[in-house]
Design a protein around this motif. Structure first.
Motif, mmCIF file in Angstrom:
data_model
loop_
_atom_site.group_PDB
_atom_site.id
_atom_site.type_symbol
_atom_site.label_atom_id
_atom_site.label_comp_id
_atom_site.label_asym_id
_atom_site.label_seq_id
_atom_site.Cartn_x
_atom_site.Cartn_y
_atom_site.Cartn_z
ATOM 1 N N GLU A 238 0.722 1.254 0.434
ATOM 2 C CA GLU A 238 0.219 1.070 1.742
ATOM 3 C C GLU A 238 -1.234 -0.031 1.535
ATOM 4 O O GLU A 238 -1.227 -0.010 2.406
ATOM 5 C CB GLU A 238 -0.111 2.605 2.210
ATOM 6 N N LEU A 239 -2.218 0.647 0.837
ATOM 7 C CA LEU A 239 -3.337 -0.049 0.677
ATOM 8 C C LEU A 239 -3.300 -1.450 0.187
ATOM 9 O O LEU A 239 -4.332 -2.382 1.098
ATOM 10 C CB LEU A 239 -4.287 0.700 -0.246
ATOM 11 N N LEU A 240 -1.885 -1.715 -0.039
ATOM 12 C CA LEU A 240 -2.149 -3.295 -0.331
ATOM 13 C C LEU A 240 -3.029 -4.075 0.980
ATOM 14 O O LEU A 240 -2.897 -5.133 1.492
ATOM 15 C CB LEU A 240 -1.386 -4.375 -0.647
ATOM 16 N N LYS A 241 -2.108 -3.068 2.181
ATOM 17 C CA LYS A 241 -2.536 -4.037 3.557
ATOM 18 C C LYS A 241 -3.941 -4.061 3.802
ATOM 19 O O LYS A 241 -4.753 -4.873 4.741
ATOM 20 C CB LYS A 241 -2.175 -3.254 5.091
ATOM 21 N N HIS B 246 3.788 -2.818 3.721
ATOM 22 C CA HIS B 246 2.897 -2.334 1.737
ATOM 23 C C HIS B 246 3.944 -3.056 1.281
ATOM 24 O O HIS B 246 4.377 -3.193 0.389
ATOM 25 C CB HIS B 246 3.312 -0.766 2.215
ATOM 26 N N GLU B 247 5.060 -3.639 1.886
ATOM 27 C CA GLU B 247 6.458 -4.171 0.978
ATOM 28 C C GLU B 247 6.641 -5.511 0.621
ATOM 29 O O GLU B 247 6.759 -6.499 0.587
ATOM 30 C CB GLU B 247 7.641 -4.639 1.841
ATOM 31 N N THR B 248 4.911 -5.460 0.146
ATOM 32 C CA THR B 248 4.637 -7.089 -0.806
ATOM 33 C C THR B 248 3.799 -6.665 -1.969
ATOM 34 O O THR B 248 3.727 -5.386 -2.430
ATOM 35 C CB THR B 248 3.599 -7.853 0.330
ATOM 36 N N SER B 249 3.887 -7.365 -2.519
ATOM 37 C CA SER B 249 3.110 -7.247 -4.295
ATOM 38 C C SER B 249 1.467 -8.083 -4.406
ATOM 39 O O SER B 249 1.459 -9.587 -3.843
ATOM 40 C CB SER B 249 3.745 -6.856 -5.182
#
Ligand SMILES: CSC[C@@H](O)[C@@H](O)C(=O)COP(=O)(O)O
Ligand SMILES: [Zn+2]
Length: 212
Positions: A128-131, A139-142
């Motif tokens: 979630e913290l990728l945001k 969060h559906e990213t990398s």
């Protein structure tokens, strides 16, 4: 009569205050051991406020912040800027929107840099913290946080950073056995990115420990 300064002293004071307050908090967390780490804030199109080399970053005061131009040359001072000034100024020079660069040496950052040096990056996915990184809305990213080999030659390091920046949008990188660089459009954003990397690296290290 004294020569007028090429930057606004009021703006420098504002930048210095911001650096001092924020860095004190980072130092209290143990992220700047033994005079390590360096910090900067854009003053204007041509000038940057940056920490003087070798100072205890947990006890910064006004005279510990000086001004350099975008080539890293001191402006109106005989003080010596951070040994890693070029790694700051290359970002300000390349991206006019960047307003703040933060470099720390936390335990988590340093251990992670050692563990992931072989693969050249730390892959961060599904958190979630990728945001927290500007531009990410899910969060559906990398994010692949690069790990560069350490060097005392800042031109070598800066050239490697430039190569990476040519290929991808980045908000930070690790240097092996050394620490983390993170940046943003202002202090709040740079700090958010720094804290997000610190937290996510902590998660990756903890997962590795639990999966052993
Ligand atoms: C005290 S060892 C760390 C330094 O070599 C360097 O990596 C660092 O982060 C601080 O250097 P500085 O010149 O004070 O900005
Ligand atoms: Zn360093």
């Amino acid at each position: 009569m004294s020569t007028p300064l090429p930057y606004s002293p009021e703006r420098l004071a504002q930048c210095a205050d911001e650096i001092i307050v924020n860095v004190r908090e980072l130092a209290e967390r143990g992220w700047t051991p033994a005079t390590s780490s360096n910090f900067s804030r854009r003053i204007d199109d041509a000038h940057v406020a940056i920490t003087v080399s070798g100072r205890d970053k947990g006890r910064l005061t006004g005279p510990d912040i000086m001004v350099v131009d975008l080539d890293g040359q001191p402006v109106a001072t005989s003080q010596k800027s951070s040994a890693e000034t070029l790694l700051h100024t290359q970002l300000y020079k390349r991206y006019p929107e960047i307003g703040c660069v933060l470099h720390t040496h936390s335990l988590t950052q340093t251990v992670a840099s050692r563990l992931y040096a072989g693969s050249g990056h730390v892959h961060l996915e599904g958190y979630e913290l990728l945001k927290a990184f500007a531009g990410n809305t899910t969060h559906e990213t990398s994010v692949d946080l690069p790990v560069l080999p350490n060097s005392q030659d800042m031109h070598t390091l800066a050239a490697q950073v430039d190569c990476l920046l040519d290929q991808q949008c980045m908000w930070g990188y690790l240097i092996d056995g050394h620490g983390l660089y993170a940046w943003g459009r202002d202090m709040a954003e740079a700090r958010r990115h720094l804290e997000a990397f610190e937290f996510l690296l902590g998660c990756e290290l903890e997962l590795r420990r639990l999966q052993r």
